[in-house]
Scaffold this motif. Structure first.
Motif, PDB file in Angstrom:
ATOM      1  N   SER A  74       0.838  -1.197   0.000  1.00  0.00           N
ATOM      2  CA  SER A  74       0.000   0.000   0.000  1.00  0.00           C
ATOM      3  C   SER A  74       0.872   1.244   0.000  1.00  0.00           C
ATOM      4  O   SER A  74       2.084   1.166   0.195  1.00  0.00           O
ATOM      5  CB  SER A  74      -0.930   0.017   1.219  1.00  0.00           C
ATOM      6  OG  SER A  74      -0.182  -0.013   2.409  1.00  0.00           O
ATOM      7  N   ARG A  75       0.223   2.363  -0.249  1.00  0.00           N
ATOM      8  CA  ARG A  75       0.936   3.633  -0.153  1.00  0.00           C
ATOM      9  C   ARG A  75       1.414   3.817   1.281  1.00  0.00           C
ATOM     10  O   ARG A  75       0.746   3.385   2.234  1.00  0.00           O
ATOM     11  CB  ARG A  75       0.019   4.795  -0.532  1.00  0.00           C
ATOM     12  CG  ARG A  75      -0.324   4.799  -1.985  1.00  0.00           C
ATOM     13  CD  ARG A  75      -1.166   5.999  -2.318  1.00  0.00           C
ATOM     14  NE  ARG A  75      -1.503   5.983  -3.735  1.00  0.00           N
ATOM     15  CZ  ARG A  75      -2.513   6.620  -4.258  1.00  0.00           C
ATOM     16  NH1 ARG A  75      -3.306   7.345  -3.490  1.00  0.00           N
ATOM     17  NH2 ARG A  75      -2.741   6.555  -5.549  1.00  0.00           N
ATOM     18  N   LEU A 118      -6.893   1.040  -1.251  1.00  0.00           N
ATOM     19  CA  LEU A 118      -5.683   1.179  -2.054  1.00  0.00           C
ATOM     20  C   LEU A 118      -4.652   0.098  -1.751  1.00  0.00           C
ATOM     21  O   LEU A 118      -3.601   0.056  -2.379  1.00  0.00           O
ATOM     22  CB  LEU A 118      -5.061   2.564  -1.814  1.00  0.00           C
ATOM     23  CG  LEU A 118      -5.970   3.752  -2.122  1.00  0.00           C
ATOM     24  CD1 LEU A 118      -5.300   5.052  -1.707  1.00  0.00           C
ATOM     25  CD2 LEU A 118      -6.330   3.777  -3.599  1.00  0.00           C
ATOM     26  N   THR A 119      -4.942  -0.765  -0.792  1.00  0.00           N
ATOM     27  CA  THR A 119      -4.003  -1.818  -0.410  1.00  0.00           C
ATOM     28  C   THR A 119      -4.246  -3.064  -1.255  1.00  0.00           C
ATOM     29  O   THR A 119      -5.383  -3.496  -1.436  1.00  0.00           O
ATOM     30  CB  THR A 119      -4.148  -2.163   1.078  1.00  0.00           C
ATOM     31  OG1 THR A 119      -3.864  -0.981   1.839  1.00  0.00           O
ATOM     32  CG2 THR A 119      -3.193  -3.270   1.495  1.00  0.00           C
ATOM     33  N   GLN A 126      -5.271  -9.769  -4.340  1.00  0.00           N
ATOM     34  CA  GLN A 126      -6.628  -9.291  -4.096  1.00  0.00           C
ATOM     35  C   GLN A 126      -6.616  -7.827  -3.679  1.00  0.00           C
ATOM     36  O   GLN A 126      -5.721  -7.381  -2.962  1.00  0.00           O
ATOM     37  CB  GLN A 126      -7.269 -10.116  -2.989  1.00  0.00           C
ATOM     38  CG  GLN A 126      -8.677  -9.702  -2.651  1.00  0.00           C
ATOM     39  CD  GLN A 126      -9.254 -10.525  -1.516  1.00  0.00           C
ATOM     40  OE1 GLN A 126      -8.533 -11.196  -0.776  1.00  0.00           O
ATOM     41  NE2 GLN A 126     -10.554 -10.475  -1.352  1.00  0.00           N
ATOM     42  N   GLN A 127      -7.617  -7.100  -4.130  1.00  0.00           N
ATOM     43  CA  GLN A 127      -7.856  -5.731  -3.693  1.00  0.00           C
ATOM     44  C   GLN A 127      -9.282  -5.652  -3.181  1.00  0.00           C
ATOM     45  O   GLN A 127     -10.223  -5.983  -3.911  1.00  0.00           O
ATOM     46  CB  GLN A 127      -7.654  -4.739  -4.841  1.00  0.00           C
ATOM     47  CG  GLN A 127      -6.208  -4.636  -5.271  1.00  0.00           C
ATOM     48  CD  GLN A 127      -6.040  -3.742  -6.483  1.00  0.00           C
ATOM     49  OE1 GLN A 127      -6.855  -3.736  -7.379  1.00  0.00           O
ATOM     50  NE2 GLN A 127      -4.952  -3.000  -6.496  1.00  0.00           N
ATOM     51  N   SER A 128      -9.460  -5.200  -1.954  1.00  0.00           N
ATOM     52  CA  SER A 128     -10.795  -5.188  -1.355  1.00  0.00           C
ATOM     53  C   SER A 128     -11.697  -4.125  -1.964  1.00  0.00           C
ATOM     54  O   SER A 128     -12.913  -4.246  -1.898  1.00  0.00           O
ATOM     55  CB  SER A 128     -10.690  -4.981   0.160  1.00  0.00           C
ATOM     56  OG  SER A 128     -10.077  -3.742   0.437  1.00  0.00           O
ATOM     57  N   GLY A 129     -11.151  -3.095  -2.553  1.00  0.00           N
ATOM     58  CA  GLY A 129     -11.965  -2.027  -3.097  1.00  0.00           C
ATOM     59  C   GLY A 129     -12.509  -2.302  -4.484  1.00  0.00           C
ATOM     60  O   GLY A 129     -13.234  -1.481  -5.043  1.00  0.00           O
ATOM     61  N   ARG A 130     -12.207  -3.455  -5.073  1.00  0.00           N
ATOM     62  CA  ARG A 130     -12.660  -3.764  -6.433  1.00  0.00           C
ATOM     63  C   ARG A 130     -14.039  -4.402  -6.396  1.00  0.00           C
ATOM     64  O   ARG A 130     -14.260  -5.385  -5.711  1.00  0.00           O
ATOM     65  CB  ARG A 130     -11.684  -4.710  -7.134  1.00  0.00           C
ATOM     66  CG  ARG A 130     -10.274  -4.204  -7.280  1.00  0.00           C
ATOM     67  CD  ARG A 130     -10.155  -2.902  -7.969  1.00  0.00           C
ATOM     68  NE  ARG A 130     -10.719  -2.951  -9.301  1.00  0.00           N
ATOM     69  CZ  ARG A 130     -10.594  -1.979 -10.183  1.00  0.00           C
ATOM     70  NH1 ARG A 130      -9.953  -0.895  -9.876  1.00  0.00           N
ATOM     71  NH2 ARG A 130     -11.138  -2.079 -11.373  1.00  0.00           N
ATOM     72  N   ALA A 178      -6.356  -3.173 -10.100  1.00  0.00           N
ATOM     73  CA  ALA A 178      -5.818  -1.958 -10.698  1.00  0.00           C
ATOM     74  C   ALA A 178      -4.433  -1.719 -10.110  1.00  0.00           C
ATOM     75  O   ALA A 178      -4.263  -1.724  -8.892  1.00  0.00           O
ATOM     76  CB  ALA A 178      -6.732  -0.773 -10.409  1.00  0.00           C
ATOM     77  N   ILE A 179      -3.447  -1.539 -10.965  1.00  0.00           N
ATOM     78  CA  ILE A 179      -2.064  -1.364 -10.523  1.00  0.00           C
ATOM     79  C   ILE A 179      -1.550  -0.017 -11.013  1.00  0.00           C
ATOM     80  O   ILE A 179      -1.550   0.248 -12.218  1.00  0.00           O
ATOM     81  CB  ILE A 179      -1.166  -2.492 -11.061  1.00  0.00           C
ATOM     82  CG1 ILE A 179      -1.685  -3.846 -10.600  1.00  0.00           C
ATOM     83  CG2 ILE A 179       0.282  -2.282 -10.619  1.00  0.00           C
ATOM     84  CD1 ILE A 179      -1.040  -5.018 -11.304  1.00  0.00           C
TER      85      ILE A 179
END
Length: 75
Positions: A13-14, A23-24, A41-45, A52-53
């Protein structure tokens, strides 16, 4: 009985972002009884099967994926 410690997950993450942030990106070793593999995995998708990278994120994410792929055990 002997025990061992394994790192099976990395959060990318940032700087300063919490691990639950949208964003993690989570990279982990998984196994559903067919052998170990790496999951990203990205939880916000909301669109399943898609991540998204950001270009600046890629070197760190790639290093995390490479590290965990190398740590997977053969069946």
């Amino acid at each position: 009985m002997n025990f061992e410690k394994r790192v099976v997950g990395i959060a990318v993450s940032r700087e300063g972002e919490p691990i639950y942030s949208e964003l993690t990106t989570h990279v982990r070793i998984a196994d559903e009884a067919g052998g170990e593999y790496v999951e990203v995995q990205q939880s916000g998708r909301n669109d399943l099967g898609k991540i998204a990278i950001e270009p600046d994120e890629w070197p760190t994410l790639r290093a995390a994926i490479d590290e965990l792929v190398a740590a997977c055990r053969d069946v």
